[in-house]
Design an enzyme around this catalytic site. Structure first.
Site, PDB file in Angstrom:
ATOM      1  N   HIS A  23      19.637 181.546 -51.559  1.00 21.07           N
ATOM      2  CA  HIS A  23      18.645 180.548 -51.137  1.00 21.07           C
ATOM      3  C   HIS A  23      18.267 180.725 -49.662  1.00 21.07           C
ATOM      4  O   HIS A  23      17.249 180.197 -49.222  1.00 21.07           O
ATOM      5  CB  HIS A  23      19.236 179.147 -51.355  1.00 21.07           C
ATOM      6  CG  HIS A  23      18.279 178.146 -51.926  1.00 21.07           C
ATOM      7  ND1 HIS A  23      17.115 178.479 -52.591  1.00 21.07           N
ATOM      8  CD2 HIS A  23      18.312 176.779 -51.939  1.00 21.07           C
ATOM      9  CE1 HIS A  23      16.498 177.381 -52.985  1.00 21.07           C
ATOM     10  NE2 HIS A  23      17.192 176.339 -52.596  1.00 21.07           N
ATOM     11  N   ASN A  70      15.493 171.018 -49.080  1.00 22.05           N
ATOM     12  CA  ASN A  70      14.636 170.020 -49.727  1.00 22.05           C
ATOM     13  C   ASN A  70      13.801 169.190 -48.764  1.00 22.05           C
ATOM     14  O   ASN A  70      12.904 168.465 -49.182  1.00 22.05           O
ATOM     15  CB  ASN A  70      15.479 169.080 -50.594  1.00 22.05           C
ATOM     16  CG  ASN A  70      16.136 169.816 -51.750  1.00 22.05           C
ATOM     17  OD1 ASN A  70      15.962 171.019 -51.906  1.00 22.05           O
ATOM     18  ND2 ASN A  70      16.885 169.103 -52.549  1.00 22.05           N
ATOM     19  N   ASP A  95      12.936 182.408 -51.165  1.00 19.34           N
ATOM     20  CA  ASP A  95      13.459 183.021 -52.381  1.00 19.34           C
ATOM     21  C   ASP A  95      12.612 182.634 -53.587  1.00 19.34           C
ATOM     22  O   ASP A  95      11.973 181.586 -53.589  1.00 19.34           O
ATOM     23  CB  ASP A  95      14.912 182.585 -52.606  1.00 19.34           C
ATOM     24  CG  ASP A  95      15.056 181.068 -52.731  1.00 19.34           C
ATOM     25  OD1 ASP A  95      14.554 180.356 -51.841  1.00 19.34           O
ATOM     26  OD2 ASP A  95      15.646 180.590 -53.714  1.00 19.34           O
ATOM     27  N   ASN A 116      11.940 173.467 -54.157  1.00 15.63           N
ATOM     28  CA  ASN A 116      11.901 172.202 -53.411  1.00 15.63           C
ATOM     29  C   ASN A 116      11.509 172.359 -51.950  1.00 15.63           C
ATOM     30  O   ASN A 116      10.938 171.447 -51.352  1.00 15.63           O
ATOM     31  CB  ASN A 116      13.252 171.479 -53.524  1.00 15.63           C
ATOM     32  CG  ASN A 116      13.482 170.942 -54.919  1.00 15.63           C
ATOM     33  OD1 ASN A 116      12.535 170.601 -55.624  1.00 15.63           O
ATOM     34  ND2 ASN A 116      14.723 170.885 -55.341  1.00 15.63           N
TER      35      ASN A 116
END
Length: 197
Positions: A23, A70, A95, A116
């Protein structure tokens, strides 16, 4: 002619426990650009790590949000508004689960695709029409990862040595493509980056 301010954002999560995770590939690329461009140390500002440097008559701001994935838009929005950036001057590196590990795609706009971090940016900036440099990380089922392995754990898992090797072999291409992007040669940047399988 007035200098333009370009913003290059690498998405990821802050903290040592997330450092080598899939991530955080956006952080990887921004760190590598800073190293290649001999940037000074990152400073903390507006809930992000940032460093600014001149590049071919323009000013480039490299940013790593510290708000966690997020809420990436909270940090990026502050830079975006302060520098009066347009969507054409914003490049977000992140990613992508739907592309094979190491695959790269430079695109403009589009949906969040369940990401997100991108969702948060669109909400904060009020537009999806910025550039994204998507870096494939594959989905569970890739390599030795079982297809039923939870996606949230997969993205927060570390890159394998093989995946890291592929990623690092693309750094020259990332740098060349982003340099073309900053020169306004977006079509050439897309041709270079999107042809890499």
């Amino acid at each position: 002619m007035e200098k333009q301010d370009f913003i290059i954002v690498g998405l990821g999560n802050p903290g040592a426990q997330y450092q080598g995770t899939r991530h955080n590939v956006g952080f990887f690329v921004v760190d590598e650009l800073a190293r290649r461009w001999n940037a000074s140390d990152f400073l903390e500002k507006w809930q992000a790590q940032c460093v600014s440097l001149p590049m071919g008559g323009e000013k480039v701001h490299l940013i790593k949000p510290l708000t966690f994935m997020n809420r990436s838009g909270r940090a990026v929005g502050q830079f975006y508004r302060f520098y009066k950036t347009t969507p054409d001057q914003l490049l977000v590196v992140h990613d992508d689960l739907d592309m094979a590990p190491g695959r790269i795609k430079l695109v403009k706009g589009g949906g969040a695709g369940g990401h997100n971090g991108i969702k948060s940016l669109v909400e904060s900036l009020g537009t999806p029409e910025f550039y994204r440099l998507k870096i494939g990380i594959g989905r569970p089922g890739n390599g030795d990862v079982h297809p039923d392995f939870p996606v949230d754990k997969y993205v927060l898992g570390n890159f394998t040595d093989g995946e890291l090797e592929v990623l690092q072999s693309r750094y020259d291409s990332f740098a060349a493509g982003i340099h073309l992007f900053l020169q306004g040669q977006v079509a050439k940047a897309m041709n270079l980056l999107n042809s890499l399988k």
